[in-house]
Design an enzyme around this catalytic site. Structure first.
Site, PDB file in Angstrom:
ATOM      1  N   TYR A  47      47.547  43.823  29.178  1.00 20.31           N
ATOM      2  CA  TYR A  47      47.892  41.776  29.444  1.00 20.31           C
ATOM      3  C   TYR A  47      48.373  42.079  30.732  1.00 20.31           C
ATOM      4  CZ  TYR A  47      46.164  38.388  26.780  1.00 20.31           C
ATOM      5  OH  TYR A  47      45.048  37.318  26.292  1.00 20.31           O
ATOM      6  N   GLU A  49      49.478  39.089  32.609  1.00 22.46           N
ATOM      7  CA  GLU A  49      48.879  37.937  33.785  1.00 22.46           C
ATOM      8  C   GLU A  49      50.066  37.673  34.790  1.00 22.46           C
ATOM      9  OE1 GLU A  49      49.060  36.446  29.758  1.00 22.46           O
ATOM     10  OE2 GLU A  49      48.031  34.750  30.079  1.00 22.46           O
ATOM     11  N   ASP A 198      31.304  30.423  51.134  1.00 21.88           N
ATOM     12  CA  ASP A 198      31.187  31.056  49.766  1.00 21.88           C
ATOM     13  C   ASP A 198      29.867  32.422  50.449  1.00 21.88           C
ATOM     14  OD1 ASP A 198      30.004  32.117  47.380  1.00 21.88           O
ATOM     15  OD2 ASP A 198      29.827  30.360  46.894  1.00 21.88           O
ATOM     16  N   THR A 225      31.564  36.396  44.794  1.00 24.89           N
ATOM     17  CA  THR A 225      31.718  37.678  43.533  1.00 24.89           C
ATOM     18  C   THR A 225      31.462  39.046  44.238  1.00 24.89           C
ATOM     19  OG1 THR A 225      28.366  37.964  44.561  1.00 24.89           O
ATOM     20  CG2 THR A 225      29.853  36.773  42.453  1.00 24.89           C
ATOM     21  N   LYS A 228      27.212  41.136  43.647  1.00 26.45           N
ATOM     22  CA  LYS A 228      25.919  41.427  44.979  1.00 26.45           C
ATOM     23  C   LYS A 228      25.968  42.210  46.040  1.00 26.45           C
ATOM     24  CE  LYS A 228      25.486  36.460  43.817  1.00 26.45           C
ATOM     25  NZ  LYS A 228      26.339  36.139  43.353  1.00 26.45           N
ATOM     26  N   ARG A 234      30.752  42.880  38.051  1.00 23.84           N
ATOM     27  CA  ARG A 234      31.191  41.835  37.933  1.00 23.84           C
ATOM     28  C   ARG A 234      31.928  40.637  37.964  1.00 23.84           C
ATOM     29  NH1 ARG A 234      25.384  40.990  37.089  1.00 23.84           N
ATOM     30  NH2 ARG A 234      25.942  38.898  37.790  1.00 23.84           N
TER      31      ARG A 234
END
Ligand code: DSN
Length: 444
Positions: A47, A49, A198, A225, A228, A234
């Site tokens: 974790y 955060e 984008d 992303t 690609k 991903r």
């Protein structure tokens, strides 16, 4: 001996499918073994955060170094002042930017979905469209952005964000022209306009230096992303220009503070714990993207796409925009062969060629059976296919289109089983000559 979970059998089947077929979906690619290894690492146990040096959990000394590597590499790739590598996806990255800059009800000007824009750029089915007021610009008959319409709408609607981005568009955008419009409207209203790009589809081409970088043409933020053309795991990223402040502290809502506003919008604004195993894989991929070979890869993607587009035209395919300036091709199979995109997609699946049916700007309404198909070359170029293979691919695509035309519908393909099987064999043979990078030959 403990029985292996059936999931692994299915993963094996997927390795076989990927190895024996040819991937023409323009938004897909193959990662390296190192990227895959980082993704499958113990970092998934942690974790984290918060941000490097500012976490809400202990034990992040290694994670911090890894996330910092990803950030520094992303900044270098895109000549950015700041990078947030935590977005779980491109959709999350876009939502975080809207949330960072807009209040509910604010106007965002973006390319409409039928013109080639993305769902997250204001499609009514998305959460963002229920929060913000999206206005869509279109494309011209020649397939370029309708800059006159964009300018008219910007002056009329006074948007808080102007977004250039797309998932089915084949030209190089004129970022300077859009930046000039934003500056003029801003001078008129006294309100700062956020310029957002984008670049999910073409980020790898930007990193490879063969596509203009919006951050070098007046844009403030670029989302993408990472899976690609960047050839990573991903996920999503946001890179921006501006002052980098403390994300745990509030800051003034000004363009110069965009990096801090974005960090706050990603966490705690829209996401919880970052996926550090994926961030590690992003760092590895960005490291690969910074190598000189990546420039050659990016150039080859476009070269292959242009050869494939020319060959498709020669064999009778009508192409949106009459070709391509990037990695992507949109073929109008309805007017070329009197078949619809979904039927053609299904027939190509049978021979091991994977692409997706796609609406054309001329398709009216939600098209379940759109007139086009979208295809591209990033994945094929990663496997090493070149100009000669593009010609072979175009030949198979024509053969399958003609079979579809004669068959009339999917059940009608039954009559052409032998022809389709022969093409399938050819595709399998070619695919075996160009192995998938992270699937070792003994597994294939
Ligand atoms: N699904 C991606 C594409 O194929 O373009 C965009 O999110």
């Amino acid at each position: 001996m403990q029985k292996q979970d059936e999931v692994f059998g299915l993963i094996g089947q997927e390795e076989k499918r990927q190895s024996e077929g040819l991937e023409l979906i323009p938004s897909e690619n193959y990662v390296s073994e190192e990227v895959l290894k980082a993704m499958g690492s113990v970092l998934t146990n942690k974790y984290s955060e918060g941000y490097p040096g500012k976490r809400y959990y202990g034990g992040n000394e290694n994670v911090d170094k890894i996330e910092n590597l990803a950030i520094e590499r992303a900044k270098k790739l895109f000549n950015a002042d700041h990078a947030n590598v935590q977005p779980h996806s491109g959709a999350n990255a876009n939502e975080a930017v809207y949330f960072a800059w807009c209040k509910p009800g604010d106007t965002i000007l973006a390319m409409s979905l039928p013109a080639g824009g993305h769902l997250t750029h204001g499609s009514p089915v998305t959460r963002s469209a229920k929060i913000y007021s999206f206005v869509g610009y279109g494309v011209t008959e020649s397939g370029d952005i309708d800059y006159d319409e964009l300018e008219r709408l910007a002056r009329e609607k006074k948007p808080r964000i102007i977004l250039v981005g797309y998932s089915a568009f084949m030209k190089l955008p004129d970022f300077d022209r859009v930046a000039k419009v934003a500056k003029e409207v801003s001078a008129e209203t006294g309100e700062e306009i956020l310029l957002m790009a984008d670049m999910a589809h073409v980020a790898g081409l930007i990193a490879g230096g063969i596509h203009p970088n919006p951050l070098e043409h007046g844009f403030h933020v670029m989302t993408s992303t990472t899976h690609k053309t960047l050839r990573g795991p991903r996920g999503g990223i946001i890179v921006s220009k501006g002052k980098v402040g403390n994300p745990l502290k509030k800051c003034e809502h000004k363009l110069e503070n965009v990096p801090t506003l974005i960090d706050r919008a990603v966490f705690p604004g829209t996401q919880g714990g970052p996926l550090e195993h994926v961030i590690a894989a992003k760092a590895v991929a960005f490291g690969e993207d910074l190598q000189p070979e990546f420039k050659t890869y990016a150039a080859n993607i476009v070269k292959n796409a242009q050869v494939l587009a020319d060959e498709l035209k020669k064999t009778g395919f009508k192409l949106q925009g009459d070709g391509t300036e990037n990695h992507l091709i949109l073929a109008d199979v309805k007017s070329s062969f009197r078949i619809d995109g979904k039927f053609y997609e299904a027939a190509l699946d049978k021979v091991g060629l994977t692409l997706n049916a796609n609406s054309l700007p001329t398709d009216k309404g939600a098209a379940f059976r759109p007139s086009g198909v979208r295809l591209g070359t990033p994945a094929m170029t990663t496997r090493g296919l070149g100009e000669e293979e593009m010609r072979i691919l175009a030949g198979w695509m024509k053969q399958v289109a003609e079979i579809c035309q004669k068959a009339g519908d999917e059940p009608g393909l039954e009559k052409y089983t032998d022809e389709l099987a022969a093409i399938r064999e050819g595709v399998r043979d070619l695919a075996r000559q160009f192995p998938v990078p992270a699937i070792r030959p003994k597994d294939q």
